[in-house]
Design a protein around this motif. Structure first.
Motif, PDB file in Angstrom:
ATOM      1  N   HIS A   1      58.065 -22.482  94.134  1.00 48.50           N
ATOM      2  CA  HIS A   1      56.617 -22.340  93.987  1.00 48.50           C
ATOM      3  C   HIS A   1      55.937 -23.635  94.404  1.00 48.50           C
ATOM      4  O   HIS A   1      56.515 -24.720  94.276  1.00 48.50           O
TER       5      HIS A   1
ATOM      6  N   GLU B   1      57.415 -23.011 100.449  1.00 52.64           N
ATOM      7  CA  GLU B   1      56.690 -22.783  99.207  1.00 52.64           C
ATOM      8  C   GLU B   1      56.157 -21.360  99.195  1.00 52.64           C
ATOM      9  O   GLU B   1      55.492 -20.932 100.136  1.00 52.64           O
TER      10      GLU B   1
ATOM     11  N   ARG C   1      53.054 -17.753  93.723  1.00 48.33           N
ATOM     12  CA  ARG C   1      53.479 -16.941  92.578  1.00 48.33           C
ATOM     13  C   ARG C   1      53.117 -15.468  92.760  1.00 48.33           C
ATOM     14  O   ARG C   1      53.825 -14.595  92.269  1.00 48.33           O
ATOM     15  N   GLU C   2      52.053 -15.187  93.478  1.00 51.35           N
ATOM     16  CA  GLU C   2      51.679 -13.788  93.698  1.00 51.35           C
ATOM     17  C   GLU C   2      52.537 -13.118  94.775  1.00 51.35           C
ATOM     18  O   GLU C   2      52.416 -11.924  95.014  1.00 51.35           O
TER      19      GLU C   2
ATOM     20  N   TRP D   1      56.000 -13.662  94.667  1.00 52.17           N
ATOM     21  CA  TRP D   1      57.355 -13.831  94.131  1.00 52.17           C
ATOM     22  C   TRP D   1      57.530 -12.864  92.970  1.00 52.17           C
ATOM     23  O   TRP D   1      56.746 -12.866  92.027  1.00 52.17           O
TER      24      TRP D   1
ATOM     25  N   LYS E   1      60.087 -11.235  89.899  1.00 54.66           N
ATOM     26  CA  LYS E   1      61.258 -11.509  89.073  1.00 54.66           C
ATOM     27  C   LYS E   1      61.290 -10.498  87.939  1.00 54.66           C
ATOM     28  O   LYS E   1      60.288 -10.308  87.252  1.00 54.66           O
TER      29      LYS E   1
ATOM     30  N   VAL F   1      55.594 -13.012  89.434  1.00 53.84           N
ATOM     31  CA  VAL F   1      55.592 -14.212  88.618  1.00 53.84           C
ATOM     32  C   VAL F   1      54.166 -14.568  88.206  1.00 53.84           C
ATOM     33  O   VAL F   1      53.925 -15.071  87.099  1.00 53.84           O
ATOM     34  N   ALA F   2      53.192 -14.256  89.047  1.00 54.18           N
ATOM     35  CA  ALA F   2      51.789 -14.519  88.722  1.00 54.18           C
ATOM     36  C   ALA F   2      51.321 -13.746  87.501  1.00 54.18           C
ATOM     37  O   ALA F   2      50.373 -14.141  86.829  1.00 54.18           O
TER      38      ALA F   2
ATOM     39  N   ARG G   1      53.152 -13.117  84.794  1.00 54.80           N
ATOM     40  CA  ARG G   1      53.913 -13.490  83.591  1.00 54.80           C
ATOM     41  C   ARG G   1      53.136 -14.445  82.736  1.00 54.80           C
ATOM     42  O   ARG G   1      52.308 -15.150  83.068  1.00 54.80           O
TER      43      ARG G   1
END
Length: 61
Positions: free
Chosen positions: A9, A45, A48-49, A51, A53, A58-59, A61
């Protein structure tokens, strides 16, 4: 020629990336018995938007 790829990130400083590249190059050259000049490191890089998981962005979470 080793090529190492790191995906992470955004948020690390230029100095952190510089230190990472220096140390990983040193260790790679030592362990693989190759010249440091032959070691390439690519840092990507990923926002988060972009990625996911465990089924969620991730954005979120």
């Amino acid at each position: 020629m080793p090529i190492l790829r790191l995906e992470m990130h955004p948020g690390r400083t230029l100095e952190q990336k510089r230190s990472f590249v220096q140390e990983v190059t040193r260790v790679t050259a030592e362990i693989l018995a190759c010249p440091p000049e032959s070691v390439d490191i690519v840092i990507t890089e990923v926002a988060r938007e972009s990625w996911g998981k465990a089924g969620k962005l991730v954005a979120d979470r």
